[in-house]
Design a protein around this motif. Structure first.
Motif, PDB file in Angstrom:
ATOM      1  N   PRO A 194      -0.941  -0.414  -3.560  1.00 16.24           N
ATOM      2  CA  PRO A 194      -0.414  -0.942  -4.823  1.00 16.24           C
ATOM      3  C   PRO A 194       1.093  -0.802  -4.954  1.00 16.24           C
ATOM      4  O   PRO A 194       1.647  -1.204  -5.979  1.00 16.24           O
ATOM      5  N   THR A 195       1.751  -0.217  -3.967  1.00 14.96           N
ATOM      6  CA  THR A 195       3.171   0.113  -4.075  1.00 14.96           C
ATOM      7  C   THR A 195       4.023  -0.650  -3.076  1.00 14.96           C
ATOM      8  O   THR A 195       3.525  -1.221  -2.105  1.00 14.96           O
ATOM      9  N   ALA A 196       5.322  -0.607  -3.301  1.00 14.66           N
ATOM     10  CA  ALA A 196       6.316  -1.179  -2.399  1.00 14.66           C
ATOM     11  C   ALA A 196       7.414  -0.142  -2.186  1.00 14.66           C
ATOM     12  O   ALA A 196       7.711   0.651  -3.080  1.00 14.66           O
ATOM     13  N   GLY A 197       8.006  -0.134  -1.008  1.00 16.58           N
ATOM     14  CA  GLY A 197       9.222   0.632  -0.794  1.00 16.58           C
ATOM     15  C   GLY A 197       9.072   2.112  -0.533  1.00 16.58           C
ATOM     16  O   GLY A 197      10.077   2.786  -0.310  1.00 16.58           O
ATOM     17  N   LEU A 198       7.861   2.664  -0.545  1.00 17.64           N
ATOM     18  CA  LEU A 198       7.729   4.089  -0.244  1.00 17.64           C
ATOM     19  C   LEU A 198       7.932   4.301   1.253  1.00 17.64           C
ATOM     20  O   LEU A 198       7.327   3.603   2.070  1.00 17.64           O
ATOM     21  N   PRO A 199       8.765   5.258   1.642  1.00 15.80           N
ATOM     22  CA  PRO A 199       9.241   5.326   3.025  1.00 15.80           C
ATOM     23  C   PRO A 199       8.263   5.973   3.996  1.00 15.80           C
ATOM     24  O   PRO A 199       7.547   6.906   3.658  1.00 15.80           O
ATOM     25  N   GLU A 200       8.285   5.469   5.219  1.00 13.06           N
ATOM     26  CA  GLU A 200       7.581   6.120   6.322  1.00 13.06           C
ATOM     27  C   GLU A 200       8.392   7.304   6.854  1.00 13.06           C
ATOM     28  O   GLU A 200       7.842   8.181   7.519  1.00 13.06           O
ATOM     29  N   GLN A 201       9.664   7.300   6.555  1.00  7.39           N
ATOM     30  CA  GLN A 201      10.547   8.438   6.849  1.00  7.39           C
ATOM     31  C   GLN A 201      11.517   8.549   5.679  1.00  7.39           C
ATOM     32  O   GLN A 201      12.262   7.609   5.391  1.00  7.39           O
ATOM     33  N   GLY A 252      -7.917  13.558  -3.513  1.00  9.40           N
ATOM     34  CA  GLY A 252      -8.656  12.913  -2.432  1.00  9.40           C
ATOM     35  C   GLY A 252      -8.048  11.611  -1.969  1.00  9.40           C
ATOM     36  O   GLY A 252      -8.731  10.795  -1.332  1.00  9.40           O
ATOM     37  N   LEU A 253      -6.753  11.384  -2.247  1.00  9.65           N
ATOM     38  CA  LEU A 253      -6.080  10.139  -1.888  1.00  9.65           C
ATOM     39  C   LEU A 253      -5.163  10.335  -0.686  1.00  9.65           C
ATOM     40  O   LEU A 253      -4.608  11.417  -0.482  1.00  9.65           O
ATOM     41  N   TYR A 254      -4.993   9.238   0.077  1.00 13.44           N
ATOM     42  CA  TYR A 254      -4.149   9.253   1.266  1.00 13.44           C
ATOM     43  C   TYR A 254      -3.106   8.149   1.198  1.00 13.44           C
ATOM     44  O   TYR A 254      -3.404   7.017   0.797  1.00 13.44           O
ATOM     45  N   ALA A 255      -1.907   8.482   1.637  1.00 14.57           N
ATOM     46  CA  ALA A 255      -0.893   7.461   1.881  1.00 14.57           C
ATOM     47  C   ALA A 255      -1.139   6.857   3.261  1.00 14.57           C
ATOM     48  O   ALA A 255      -2.172   7.091   3.898  1.00 14.57           O
ATOM     49  N   THR A 279       4.599  18.454   8.389  1.00 10.83           N
ATOM     50  CA  THR A 279       4.158  19.592   7.582  1.00 10.83           C
ATOM     51  C   THR A 279       3.067  19.187   6.583  1.00 10.83           C
ATOM     52  O   THR A 279       2.824  19.881   5.597  1.00 10.83           O
ATOM     53  N   GLY A 280       2.423  18.051   6.837  1.00 17.07           N
ATOM     54  CA  GLY A 280       1.308  17.623   6.010  1.00 17.07           C
ATOM     55  C   GLY A 280       1.677  16.766   4.821  1.00 17.07           C
ATOM     56  O   GLY A 280       0.804  16.420   4.019  1.00 17.07           O
ATOM     57  N   GLU A 281       2.958  16.389   4.677  1.00 11.30           N
ATOM     58  CA  GLU A 281       3.367  15.579   3.533  1.00 11.30           C
ATOM     59  C   GLU A 281       2.900  14.136   3.699  1.00 11.30           C
ATOM     60  O   GLU A 281       2.818  13.617   4.814  1.00 11.30           O
ATOM     61  N   GLN A 282       2.583  13.482   2.584  1.00 13.33           N
ATOM     62  CA  GLN A 282       2.186  12.082   2.602  1.00 13.33           C
ATOM     63  C   GLN A 282       3.434  11.202   2.681  1.00 13.33           C
ATOM     64  O   GLN A 282       4.431  11.445   1.990  1.00 13.33           O
ATOM     65  N   LEU A 283       3.361  10.179   3.519  1.00 12.93           N
ATOM     66  CA  LEU A 283       4.480   9.266   3.736  1.00 12.93           C
ATOM     67  C   LEU A 283       3.981   7.823   3.665  1.00 12.93           C
ATOM     68  O   LEU A 283       2.836   7.535   4.010  1.00 12.93           O
ATOM     69  N   GLY A 284       4.865   6.931   3.241  1.00 13.64           N
ATOM     70  CA  GLY A 284       4.524   5.517   3.192  1.00 13.64           C
ATOM     71  C   GLY A 284       3.834   5.146   1.896  1.00 13.64           C
ATOM     72  O   GLY A 284       3.676   5.959   0.979  1.00 13.64           O
ATOM     73  N   ASN A 285       3.442   3.885   1.806  1.00 13.78           N
ATOM     74  CA  ASN A 285       2.873   3.374   0.562  1.00 13.78           C
ATOM     75  C   ASN A 285       1.546   4.059   0.242  1.00 13.78           C
ATOM     76  O   ASN A 285       0.805   4.479   1.139  1.00 13.78           O
ATOM     77  N   PHE A 286       1.268   4.156  -1.077  1.00 14.76           N
ATOM     78  CA  PHE A 286       0.233   5.070  -1.553  1.00 14.76           C
ATOM     79  C   PHE A 286      -0.494   4.505  -2.763  1.00 14.76           C
ATOM     80  O   PHE A 286       0.162   3.957  -3.652  1.00 14.76           O
ATOM     81  N   PRO A 287      -1.837   4.698  -2.797  1.00 13.49           N
ATOM     82  CA  PRO A 287      -2.704   5.050  -1.673  1.00 13.49           C
ATOM     83  C   PRO A 287      -2.919   3.844  -0.777  1.00 13.49           C
ATOM     84  O   PRO A 287      -2.789   2.702  -1.218  1.00 13.49           O
ATOM     85  N   GLN A 288      -3.263   4.099   0.461  1.00 13.70           N
ATOM     86  CA  GLN A 288      -3.347   3.065   1.486  1.00 13.70           C
ATOM     87  C   GLN A 288      -4.810   2.688   1.743  1.00 13.70           C
ATOM     88  O   GLN A 288      -5.633   3.539   2.065  1.00 13.70           O
ATOM     89  N   ALA A 289      -5.128   1.411   1.608  1.00 21.66           N
ATOM     90  CA  ALA A 289      -6.505   0.950   1.811  1.00 21.66           C
ATOM     91  C   ALA A 289      -6.984   1.255   3.221  1.00 21.66           C
ATOM     92  O   ALA A 289      -8.129   1.691   3.419  1.00 21.66           O
ATOM     93  N   PHE A 290      -6.134   1.020   4.225  1.00 23.13           N
ATOM     94  CA  PHE A 290      -6.498   1.268   5.614  1.00 23.13           C
ATOM     95  C   PHE A 290      -6.977   2.717   5.808  1.00 23.13           C
ATOM     96  O   PHE A 290      -7.947   2.976   6.516  1.00 23.13           O
ATOM     97  N   SER A 291      -6.277   3.668   5.191  1.00 26.84           N
ATOM     98  CA  SER A 291      -6.631   5.077   5.337  1.00 26.84           C
ATOM     99  C   SER A 291      -8.028   5.330   4.773  1.00 26.84           C
ATOM    100  O   SER A 291      -8.848   6.037   5.379  1.00 26.84           O
TER     101      SER A 291
END
Length: 611
Positions: A261-268, A573-576, A582-594
């Motif tokens: 549902p999001t745009a622009g959340l970084p993979e790094q 219980g959600l995944y990006a 170090t276990g931090e979530q990265l990228g768009n969130f939540p991700q359907a593929f995950s």
């Protein structure tokens, strides 16, 4: 309170046409209307100063916060605990229905369950990604405010009667520059709230009883929907949360599933890998068919397959390929990529991209995923019309003519076209599933040609994608780079899970791409993708790894790896898209593929553990 909360510090609410993110501090910092792919109304997730938000929190900074979903629902409860009292904010979106509408509502019910608490609320819309100035109209400030900016409007309805203590009101509401501020004290048992609505309705006083009815209707919808699930396995809570998430990411009027549902959340964080995922990828949504059917959600699976066949009908025979790799939720394909220079980006991760320049890439694998989903749906009763079958047949004829072309590949690299292994074996899947459909359904088809080309794809795959020196299937012809997309070769039936070539490939991936339970897509340093920076491990691939272990017979390892992956989910219980070192979530969130890959891995692992 952080200016930019962690990506994982969010819950998702939605009405099956759009969605909003609520952080653990009670702030709605992402909301687009009237659809997932529409301009934002609240966007402080990508710019804390200019993006807009709707915030409710205690007046004091000395509090502890906890957040949870009400069981088997998409209703989010954020709790604030202080020495003086416990307050709660209940957030939900009443279901919008199956017809497109400009009217979308976010309900925020505020209550105190122990002691007393003073709340401060602030609403600052920022229409059209913060580019359009707005005005607030206050016909009766005690009832709310109507904000207008360009083509967008947002109404804030006040919930409940004004609470009085003697001659004093327990709260105040006032217009401020750019928004609205509410301040008030509640004692145990007292309730108030706010109802936010798009579409330009006049402000009105909403009773607590009316909001309660919305709440009960929304709760009933979600619990009835979850009750349809046929899953009775070991990981029911996580599987059902993932199923609810997929449902929240589905645009009900068309059946299309957005990637996120999001745009622009970084993979790094701080990097340039910041994409807009509010669209429907043929690949992602096709994989969801297996997940939905695995849980018994036939209607949702068939709705997407119908959307998919509509896309095939629209462009069958097009010289650029029968399918685009992604579409808007209504099936249109105008996804021109631009940037928002006025926005800082999440923790200074820029540029912020809107639209997606990968939309016109050539990615051959989508035909395999599309045909596999159509075949799965057919096994559960979905039938193609004569016209739809004719268009599917033309699409497969196109695959026969084009399967050996260089392409951009599954990961949408911007480093030049290659003959990717994943795209090649998914063309094998496309032709294989087409042959099966034609034979099982008695449909006319050039099966001799399809079979001949399918077998040629297989021979070419074994000759050029297998690297004897590496002892592995590699990323693309002429390289020795490994790619975790190849983890689903046995899932798709291209190789046997006990084939020595596959076992050797899995061993090579474990040595190079697997870090405990986490899996990298590929090594960008070894296979330049045209972008600067690095990325985290890919959650989809981590669950594919679980599935690969399961099919290879390493079920105890698969179970432990799966259990470890569950620890990387956020508190809800959600995944990006990705997980950092170090276990931090990265990228768009939540991700359907995950989430769909979690479901598929759980269902398959359950089955093998039981038998």
């Amino acid at each position: 309170m952080s200016e930019y909360p962690d990506i994982s510090d969010h819950g998702l609410i939605g009405d099956l046409q759009t969605a909003a993110l609520v952080d653990t501090e009670g702030s709605i910092d992402w909301f687009c209307a009237p659809r997932f792919d529409s301009p934002s109304v609240f966007g402080s997730l990508l710019d804390a100063q200019r993006g807009g938000f709707c915030r409710v929190r205690p007046e004091t900074d000395d509090y502890v916060t906890r957040q949870l979903y009400l069981p088997d629902t998409a209703i989010l409860l954020t709790r604030f605990m202080t020495q003086e009292g416990v307050g709660e904010v209940l957030d939900f979106m009443p279901i919008a229905g199956d017809e497109p509408t400009d009217r979308h509502r976010i309900a925020r019910l505020i209550r105190v369950v122990r002691g007393s608490m003073t709340f401060v609320g602030e609403i600052r819309p920022a229409f059209t990604y913060g580019t359009v100035a707005h005005t607030g109209v206050e016909p009766a400030l005690g009832d709310g405010v109507l904000f207008r900016g360009g083509d967008q409007a947002l109404t804030v309805h006040r919930v409940g009667e004004i609470i009085r203590r003697g001659e004093q009101q327990a709260g105040t509401i006032e217009l401020i520059e750019g928004g609205l501020r509410v301040h008030g004290t509640l004692h145990a048992g007292e309730r108030t709230g706010v109802l936010i609505e798009t579409g330009g309705a006049a402000p009105r006083r909403v009773s607590i009883d009316e909001l309660e009815r919305m709440y009960l209707e929304t709760q009933r919808f979600w619990r009835d929907w979850v009750g349809r699930s046929t899953y009775r396995g070991r990981w029911r809570e996580m599987v059902h949360r993932s199923a609810i998430t997929l449902k929240l990411l589905t645009y009900a009027p068309s059946g299309a599933l957005v990637a996120a549902p999001t745009a622009g959340l970084p993979e790094q964080v701080g990097g340039e890998r910041n994409w807009d995922y509010r669209y429907t990828w043929i690949r992602d949504a096709s994989f969801s068919v297996q997940a939905l059917l695995g849980l018994g959600y036939r209607d949702e699976a068939e709705a997407f397959v119908q959307w998919l066949t509509d896309r095939v009908q629209e462009s069958a025979g097009d010289e650029s390929g029968p399918l685009k790799i992604m579409y808007r939720v209504d099936g249109s394909s105008d996804l021109a990529e631009t940037t928002l220079p006025q926005w800082r980006g999440y923790r200074d991760s820029s540029p912020v991209r809107i639209g997606n320049g990968a939309a016109d890439q050539l990615q051959l694998d989508i035909y395999g995923e599309a045909m596999d989903s159509i075949r799965l749906a057919a096994e559960h009763g979905f039938q193609l019309s004569d016209g739809e079958w004719s268009d599917v047949s033309r699409m497969l004829d196109w695959v026969c003519d084009n399967w050996d072309r260089p392409e951009e590949g599954v990961w949408e690299t911007r480093g030049g076209r290659k003959k990717f292994t994943f795209g090649r074996f998914m063309c094998w899947v496309a032709l294989d599933r087409g042959i099966r459909l034609a034979e099982s359904g008695g449909r006319p088809a050039d099966i001799v040609r399809w079979r001949g080309q399918r077998d040629e794809v297989y021979r070419k795959l074994m000759a050029t994608s297998w690297d004897a020196d590496r002892g592995a299937f590699v990323q693309h012809e002429g390289s020795d780079v490994l790619d975790s997309a190849n983890l689903i070769m046995p899932v798709m039936g291209v190789v046997s899970p006990r084939d020595p070539k596959w076992l050797s490939t899995l061993e090579a991936m474990e040595a190079e791409l697997v870090s405990d339970s986490l899996v990298y897509r590929y090594n960008p340093a070894a296979s330049p993708d045209g972008l600067r920076g690095s990325e985290g491990t890919f959650t989809l691939c981590s669950f594919w790894y679980v599935d690969a272990l399961t099919r290879t017979g390493r079920t105890e390892e698969a179970r432990l790896t799966f259990e470890k992956m569950l620890t990387y989910a956020n508190h809800l219980g959600l995944y990006a898209e990705e997980i950092g070192l170090t276990g931090e979530q990265l990228g768009n969130f939540p991700q359907a593929f995950s989430h769909l890959s979690l479901i598929n891995a759980a269902v398959n692992l359950d089955r093998l553990l039981d038998h």
